[in-house]
Scaffold this motif. Structure first.
Motif, PDB file in Angstrom:
ATOM      1  N   PRO A  96       3.366  14.633   2.833  1.00 36.17           N
ATOM      2  CA  PRO A  96       3.779  13.594   3.781  1.00 36.17           C
ATOM      3  C   PRO A  96       2.960  12.317   3.616  1.00 36.17           C
ATOM      4  O   PRO A  96       1.743  12.363   3.460  1.00 36.17           O
ATOM      5  CB  PRO A  96       3.511  14.233   5.154  1.00 36.17           C
ATOM      6  CG  PRO A  96       3.371  15.698   4.902  1.00 36.17           C
ATOM      7  CD  PRO A  96       2.871  15.846   3.511  1.00 36.17           C
ATOM      8  N   VAL A  97       3.657  11.194   3.669  1.00 37.01           N
ATOM      9  CA  VAL A  97       3.027   9.876   3.612  1.00 37.01           C
ATOM     10  C   VAL A  97       3.547   9.069   4.791  1.00 37.01           C
ATOM     11  O   VAL A  97       4.749   9.051   5.059  1.00 37.01           O
ATOM     12  CB  VAL A  97       3.348   9.148   2.292  1.00 37.01           C
ATOM     13  CG1 VAL A  97       2.795   7.727   2.301  1.00 37.01           C
ATOM     14  CG2 VAL A  97       2.820   9.927   1.105  1.00 37.01           C
ATOM     15  N   ALA A  98       2.643   8.403   5.495  1.00 36.21           N
ATOM     16  CA  ALA A  98       3.057   7.619   6.652  1.00 36.21           C
ATOM     17  C   ALA A  98       2.315   6.286   6.676  1.00 36.21           C
ATOM     18  O   ALA A  98       1.152   6.208   6.292  1.00 36.21           O
ATOM     19  CB  ALA A  98       2.790   8.376   7.953  1.00 36.21           C
ATOM     20  N   ARG A 118      10.440   9.076  -3.716  1.00 39.34           N
ATOM     21  CA  ARG A 118       9.719   9.525  -2.523  1.00 39.34           C
ATOM     22  C   ARG A 118       9.934   8.526  -1.388  1.00 39.34           C
ATOM     23  O   ARG A 118      10.067   7.319  -1.618  1.00 39.34           O
ATOM     24  CB  ARG A 118       8.219   9.629  -2.803  1.00 39.34           C
ATOM     25  CG  ARG A 118       7.822  10.739  -3.726  1.00 39.34           C
ATOM     26  CD  ARG A 118       6.317  10.699  -3.974  1.00 39.34           C
ATOM     27  NE  ARG A 118       5.946  11.634  -5.006  1.00 39.34           N
ATOM     28  CZ  ARG A 118       5.510  12.875  -4.780  1.00 39.34           C
ATOM     29  NH1 ARG A 118       5.351  13.293  -3.532  1.00 39.34           N
ATOM     30  NH2 ARG A 118       5.219  13.680  -5.772  1.00 39.34           N
ATOM     31  N   ARG A 119       9.914   9.050  -0.182  1.00 37.24           N
ATOM     32  CA  ARG A 119      10.055   8.196   0.983  1.00 37.24           C
ATOM     33  C   ARG A 119       8.965   8.532   1.998  1.00 37.24           C
ATOM     34  O   ARG A 119       8.611   9.715   2.174  1.00 37.24           O
ATOM     35  CB  ARG A 119      11.427   8.355   1.623  1.00 37.24           C
ATOM     36  CG  ARG A 119      12.580   7.849   0.753  1.00 37.24           C
ATOM     37  CD  ARG A 119      12.518   6.344   0.602  1.00 37.24           C
ATOM     38  NE  ARG A 119      13.581   5.827  -0.251  1.00 37.24           N
ATOM     39  CZ  ARG A 119      13.459   5.602  -1.549  1.00 37.24           C
ATOM     40  NH1 ARG A 119      12.281   5.841  -2.155  1.00 37.24           N
ATOM     41  NH2 ARG A 119      14.456   5.131  -2.256  1.00 37.24           N
ATOM     42  N   VAL A 155       1.890   6.562  -6.996  1.00 32.40           N
ATOM     43  CA  VAL A 155       0.742   7.290  -7.556  1.00 32.40           C
ATOM     44  C   VAL A 155       0.913   8.792  -7.351  1.00 32.40           C
ATOM     45  O   VAL A 155       0.567   9.593  -8.235  1.00 32.40           O
ATOM     46  CB  VAL A 155      -0.570   6.786  -6.941  1.00 32.40           C
ATOM     47  CG1 VAL A 155      -1.750   7.661  -7.367  1.00 32.40           C
ATOM     48  CG2 VAL A 155      -0.826   5.336  -7.354  1.00 32.40           C
ATOM     49  N   LEU A 156       1.450   9.193  -6.218  1.00 27.02           N
ATOM     50  CA  LEU A 156       1.736  10.619  -6.014  1.00 27.02           C
ATOM     51  C   LEU A 156       2.726  11.126  -7.055  1.00 27.02           C
ATOM     52  O   LEU A 156       2.604  12.258  -7.532  1.00 27.02           O
ATOM     53  CB  LEU A 156       2.271  10.845  -4.602  1.00 27.02           C
ATOM     54  CG  LEU A 156       1.234  10.749  -3.477  1.00 27.02           C
ATOM     55  CD1 LEU A 156       1.912  10.737  -2.119  1.00 27.02           C
ATOM     56  CD2 LEU A 156       0.233  11.897  -3.553  1.00 27.02           C
ATOM     57  N   VAL A 171       0.836  -1.201   0.000  1.00 24.51           N
ATOM     58  CA  VAL A 171       0.000   0.000   0.000  1.00 24.51           C
ATOM     59  C   VAL A 171       0.870   1.251   0.000  1.00 24.51           C
ATOM     60  O   VAL A 171       0.606   2.213  -0.740  1.00 24.51           O
ATOM     61  CB  VAL A 171      -0.947  -0.002   1.214  1.00 24.51           C
ATOM     62  CG1 VAL A 171      -1.603   1.367   1.401  1.00 24.51           C
ATOM     63  CG2 VAL A 171      -2.009  -1.071   1.054  1.00 24.51           C
ATOM     64  N   MET A 172       1.921   1.250   0.803  1.00 21.21           N
ATOM     65  CA  MET A 172       2.790   2.423   0.892  1.00 21.21           C
ATOM     66  C   MET A 172       3.538   2.658  -0.414  1.00 21.21           C
ATOM     67  O   MET A 172       3.627   3.792  -0.902  1.00 21.21           O
ATOM     68  CB  MET A 172       3.745   2.263   2.067  1.00 21.21           C
ATOM     69  CG  MET A 172       3.037   2.261   3.414  1.00 21.21           C
ATOM     70  SD  MET A 172       4.146   1.971   4.810  1.00 21.21           S
ATOM     71  CE  MET A 172       5.122   3.484   4.767  1.00 21.21           C
ATOM     72  N   ILE A 173       4.070   1.590  -1.000  1.00 26.89           N
ATOM     73  CA  ILE A 173       4.765   1.731  -2.284  1.00 26.89           C
ATOM     74  C   ILE A 173       3.811   2.269  -3.343  1.00 26.89           C
ATOM     75  O   ILE A 173       4.142   3.193  -4.105  1.00 26.89           O
ATOM     76  CB  ILE A 173       5.352   0.373  -2.722  1.00 26.89           C
ATOM     77  CG1 ILE A 173       6.500  -0.043  -1.797  1.00 26.89           C
ATOM     78  CG2 ILE A 173       5.838   0.434  -4.168  1.00 26.89           C
ATOM     79  CD1 ILE A 173       6.956  -1.479  -1.997  1.00 26.89           C
TER      80      ILE A 173
END
Length: 333
Positions: free
Chosen positions: A77-79, A112-113, A67-68, A60-62
């Motif tokens: 921010p993504v967490a 992105r991280r 997609v962003l 899901v995170m990847i």
């Protein structure tokens, strides 16, 4: 439809962009929703929290980060959050979204991280830093939100409302009566509905109606815009089962419709109704929507528990949402 059940006036013409936090389990239609949220000028996307649901949390995170990229998003921010429901084991929806959650649609690697902090902490920080209450749009099992409200109950006043894709006032999809996101973590959904925060349910009653024509999806697949190409490829994967048990194209924008509801609520018929989540038995995960006009025997005999009110979308102008979705993502490169 009572006027106070509408999501307006935040979406009124000329209004400032609405500050939004997205909570996702990025599969095919979450990806469509992310594209829309990044593109729409009425949305100020503060951050994205991820939770296990359509796929396992790492996937899901990847997917979310990639997609962003495809949306040309800024430094949002993504967490990562919960890797399983509060009580039950995780059960993905790979039969719908594919093993990778994106229907096998390949996206370039990303630089992105995700943040080093977890989703609950990111949500808390964003809410506390916001000058005005923030709208949370939950497109996934609501585990992260339940954990947020249990861990930091003091942030509740900073949440303007929770718009969630989930539930149904009619049939289910995970079971005969339960929709997947609520069924995946019923206890979490119950915590959010019982929190006293204003909630809006964009459930299967409208979810299953907003479909992009197949010829339009095919045209998007050859667009010069990487965002439109991604949307076309994702829509091409939206498949259902026909009467003869053969796969058929559905083209549903799915979760993206819940984000459309924020900026164009007037395309919906909305009623504010008592809603609770069934937590046991064969109907576990059902959103029980009380549409009765008069009190029943349960109320007359003192058996009716106090149930909070939720704004429930019951009908949608599907063509209007399709046009809104397509015209919005057309603004992306």
């Amino acid at each position: 439809m009572p006027t106070d059940s509408l999501l307006s006036p935040d979406s009124a013409p000329g209004a400032a962009p609405v500050s939004v936090l997205l909570d996702v389990d990025t599969g095919v239609d979450d990806a469509l929703a992310i594209l829309f949220a990044v593109a729409h000028p009425g949305i100020n996307l503060l951050g994205v929290s991820c939770v296990a649901g359509n796929a396992a949390l790492p996937q899901v995170m990847i997917n979310t980060l990639k997609v962003l990229d495809a949306a040309g998003a800024g430094d949002i921010p993504v967490a990562g959050g919960a890797s399983r429901p509060l009580l039950a084991p995780a059960r993905d929806a790979s039969h719908v979204h594919g093993a990778d959650g994106l229907g096998g649609v390949e996206l370039p690697e990303t630089n992105r991280r995700a943040l080093d902090i977890g989703a609950v902490e990111m949500l808390r920080q964003q809410l506390e830093a916001a000058a005005e209450p923030v709208t949370i749009i939950a497109l996934a099992p609501q585990t992260n939100l339940a954990l947020l409200l249990r861990t930091y109950p003091e942030v509740a006043p900073k949440i303007a409302r929770v718009i969630f894709m989930g539930g149904s006032a009619s049939v289910g999809n995970a079971t005969a009566v339960a929709e997947f996101n609520v069924w995946h973590d019923p206890e979490a959904a119950a915590i959010v509905l019982d929190s006293g925060i204003r909630t809006f349910m964009y459930g299967l009653d409208v979810f299953n109606l907003v479909s992009v024509p197949q010829q339009t999806a095919v045209a998007l697949q050859s667009s010069d815009s990487r965002a439109e190409r991604l949307a076309g490829n994702l829509l091409a994967h939206r498949i259902g089962v026909g009467a003869d048990k053969e796969p058929v194209y559905t083209g549903l924008i799915g979760d993206a419709g819940a984000v459309c509801a924020l900026v164009d609520p007037d395309a919906l018929v909305i009623e504010r109704l008592p809603v609770f989540v069934e937590l046991g038995g064969t109907s576990r995960g059902q959103t029980v929507v009380d549409r009765r006009q008069f009190p029943g025997e349960d109320a007359l005999h003192g058996l009716h528990a106090q149930v909070g009110l939720t704004d429930v979308a019951l009908k949608v102008d599907a063509e209007r949402y399709v046009e809104l979705f397509l015209s919005t993502i057309a603004t992306l490169d």
